[in-house]
Design a protein around this motif. Structure first.
Motif, short mmCIF file in Angstrom:
data_model
loop_
_atom_site.label_atom_id
_atom_site.label_comp_id
_atom_site.label_asym_id
_atom_site.label_seq_id
_atom_site.Cartn_x
_atom_site.Cartn_y
_atom_site.Cartn_z
N TRP A 1 37.93 33.41 59.87
CA TRP A 1 36.89 32.96 58.92
C TRP A 1 35.60 32.66 59.68
CZ3 TRP A 1 38.02 33.50 53.86
CH2 TRP A 1 39.37 33.56 53.51
N TRP B 1 39.65 27.55 63.93
CA TRP B 1 40.70 26.59 64.29
C TRP B 1 40.80 26.41 65.81
CZ3 TRP B 1 45.30 24.48 61.57
CH2 TRP B 1 45.10 24.39 60.19
N HIS C 1 31.54 30.92 56.54
CA HIS C 1 32.15 29.92 57.42
C HIS C 1 31.28 29.79 58.66
CE1 HIS C 1 35.73 29.94 54.94
NE2 HIS C 1 36.27 29.04 55.72
N PHE D 1 31.64 34.19 50.91
CA PHE D 1 32.12 32.98 51.58
C PHE D 1 31.38 32.97 52.91
CE2 PHE D 1 34.60 29.45 51.48
CZ PHE D 1 35.98 29.55 51.40
N TYR E 1 31.77 24.56 50.37
CA TYR E 1 33.14 24.36 50.86
C TYR E 1 33.13 23.00 51.57
CZ TYR E 1 37.01 24.85 54.26
OH TYR E 1 38.14 24.66 55.03
N GLU F 1 44.94 33.47 49.07
CA GLU F 1 44.13 33.69 50.28
C GLU F 1 44.73 34.75 51.17
OE1 GLU F 1 43.13 30.15 52.40
OE2 GLU F 1 43.55 31.13 54.31
N ASP G 1 39.38 22.07 50.69
CA ASP G 1 40.39 22.79 51.49
C ASP G 1 41.03 21.83 52.48
OD1 ASP G 1 40.35 25.32 54.01
OD2 ASP G 1 41.70 25.17 52.30
N PHE G 2 42.24 21.68 52.71
CA PHE G 2 43.36 22.05 51.87
C PHE G 2 44.45 20.98 52.05
CE2 PHE G 2 46.54 23.47 55.03
CZ PHE G 2 45.77 23.72 56.16
N HIS H 1 33.78 21.82 57.94
CA HIS H 1 35.10 22.45 58.07
C HIS H 1 36.05 21.46 58.74
CE1 HIS H 1 38.06 25.63 58.92
NE2 HIS H 1 37.59 26.11 57.79
N HIS H 2 37.26 21.91 59.08
CA HIS H 2 38.26 20.98 59.61
C HIS H 2 37.78 20.25 60.87
CE1 HIS H 2 40.37 23.31 56.77
NE2 HIS H 2 41.04 24.09 57.55
N CYS I 1 40.36 34.98 48.30
CA CYS I 1 39.37 34.90 49.39
C CYS I 1 39.90 35.66 50.61
CB CYS I 1 39.02 33.46 49.74
SG CYS I 1 40.39 32.40 50.15
C1 GLC Z 1 42.56 28.21 55.39
C2 GLC Z 1 42.06 27.99 56.81
C3 GLC Z 1 40.62 27.59 56.83
C4 GLC Z 1 39.76 28.45 55.94
C5 GLC Z 1 40.39 28.57 54.56
C6 GLC Z 1 39.61 29.54 53.70
O1 GLC Z 1 42.63 26.97 54.75
O2 GLC Z 1 42.77 26.94 57.38
O3 GLC Z 1 40.16 27.68 58.16
O4 GLC Z 1 38.51 27.80 55.82
O5 GLC Z 1 41.70 29.04 54.68
O6 GLC Z 1 40.26 29.66 52.47
#
Ligand code: GLC
Length: 442
Positions: A273, A38, A26, A24, A128, A244, A189-190, A85-86, A266
């Protein structure tokens, strides 16, 4: 012939369940603050202020071929990298936003280089893609959003249109699954549907499959990349269950039918991450190996995460962790690839402090020694079932005794179906020794 029965799903998971081990990755703007992916949420950083990191994102040391080589040496057979990502920042050259890596000093499509380099190394390629987007002007402010405490949040939401945002996601997923060659995994996600999230502000809504317009998004992905593996995090069951950051202790099965499901745990090397410079909870070498072995012993895959730095490198700690996998997988990958949870009648014989994996064809059983026993490994129930035994790391024979063992301890568990493996008194020089049993025809 295979000992494995798995619930049928739309995606092609056959290669996935053979390969068992992936990387993985990130990587995003959050590598600059370097204090968790985050960070924008944790520190409630407004969009404009957070965007300033774009000015300084210059991963001049990034060489995806180096990453791919390290993943391959660690024994990883596939990879999943964050396209978005977020935070909403795109690590690819999207036509639908300016909030992207090609508008930074990087000036490159970083995701493209990743996909090409990992594919060139023979690894399967996954993306992702975050359903959550704290940058997009149409993403409604909710209990997860960095602006959640803004006194004008409710008013700001009046002009935010979730349908427009869902369309934006479809446009970007179209780019991702059209412009970058064959993509093997889409890792969404998610979802956090209202039922699971409580908040002080009743107007703040959770988000799930309906909000993402997930049916349409998934149908689009499957049209563009037939066979692609998609996880369940859109809120609609697909191919992949994704426990997770915890060690699964029983094989995940379908909640309704009870069938075995395709699943992947994961995990992070440390507590984040994304690259987190000052985070110190890095897993020990033993924990890293046990995570992989435990996961495969329960019929699952392990997706182990690396958070690259803002300069585009895996830091020394990550490289050391990958080195632990490289050393062990070099000699023992045969007990991982093409292996799964042992059949019930074999599993019942597993001694304490051991983990079994079994080859999918049912011909070999692998015993992973989490604690090294003194001279004998006694296994009730395996007598008459094993043709030959050896240490996997050096192929040296492990002699066997069946039935009674005379060691002046009359009370010993000498049952007729006892198989005793005779081990050297000194543990071999490998973190988790593995004994390979060649099973007799059954
Ligand atoms: C959760 C976290 C996110 C990360 C993900 C990985 O959703 O919020 O930051 O990317 O886990 O599985």
């Amino acid at each position: 012939m295979t000992i494995e029965s798995i619930r049928k799903t739309p995606g092609d998971t056959a290669w996935f369940r053979q390969d068992r081990f992936g990387m993985f990755i990130h990587w995003g703007l959050y590598a600059l603050p370097a204090r968790h992916e985050w960070v924008q949420n944790h520190e409630r950083v407004p969009t404009e202020e957070y965007s300033r990191y774009m000015r300084y994102f210059d991963p001049d040391l990034y060489d995806a071929r180096e990453w791919a080589a390290m993943a391959k040496k660690a024994g990883m057979k596939y990879a999943v990298m964050t396209a978005k990502h977020h935070e909403g920042f795109c690590m690819f050259d999207s036509a639908y936003t300016d909030f992207k890596c090609t508008n930074t000093p990087a000036k490159r499509d970083l995701l493209k280089e990743y996909a090409e380099a990992f594919r060139a190394e023979g690894l399967k390629v996954g993306f992702y893609y975050s359903l959550i987007d704290w940058h997009h002007p149409d993403f409604p402010i909710d209990m997860m959003h960095p602006l959640r405490d803004d006194p004008n949040a409710l008013q700001m939401n009046e002009v935010r249109d979730m349908h427009r945002y869902a369309r934006y996601m479809r446009d970007q997923v179209t780019e991702l699954l059209t412009n970058y060659g064959k993509i093997d995994i889409l890792w969404l996600d998610f979802s956090y549907p209202d039922s699971k999230i409580k908040t002080a502000n009743p107007w703040m809504k959770g988000k799930g499959a309906v909000d993402w317009e997930a049916e349409e998004l998934i149908a689009l992905a499957r049209k563009l990349q037939p066979g692609i593996i998609i996880n369940n995090r859109s809120g609609i069951e697909q191919d992949l269950w994704t426990p997770e950051q915890y060690q699964v202790t029983a094989r995940p099965v379908h909640p309704v039918t009870g069938e075995n499901v395709c699943w992947e745990a994961c995990h992070t090397f440390s507590g984040s991450w994304g690259y987190y410079r000052d985070e110190m909870t890095w897993k020990s070498p033993e924990m890293l190996l046990r995570l992989l072995i435990n996961t495969v012993s329960l019929g699952g895959n392990l997706l182990m995460n690396v958070g690259p730095t803002a300069r585009g490198e895996f830091d020394a700690r990550a490289q050391a962790a990958l080195g632990v996998y490289e050393k062990w997988m070099h000699a023992c990958s045969r007990s991982v690839y093409g292996c799964t949870m042992a059949e019930k009648e074999l599993l019942e014989t597993c001694p304490p402090d051991c983990r079994y994996t079994e080859s999918m064809d049912g011909k070999r059983l692998y015993i992973h020694l989490f604690a090294y026993p003194f001279e004998h490994l006694e296994i009730n129930g395996l007598a008459g079932k094993v043709e030959y035994a050896q240490f996997l790391h050096d192929g040296s024979e492990v002699t066997m005794t069946e039935g009674k063992v005379d060691h002046f301890s009359e009370g010993a568990s000498n049952s007729d179906d006892l198989l005793v493996l005779n081990l050297p008194p000194v543990k071999p020089d490998i973190l988790v020794p593995v004994i390979e049993l060649f099973l007799k025809e059954r």
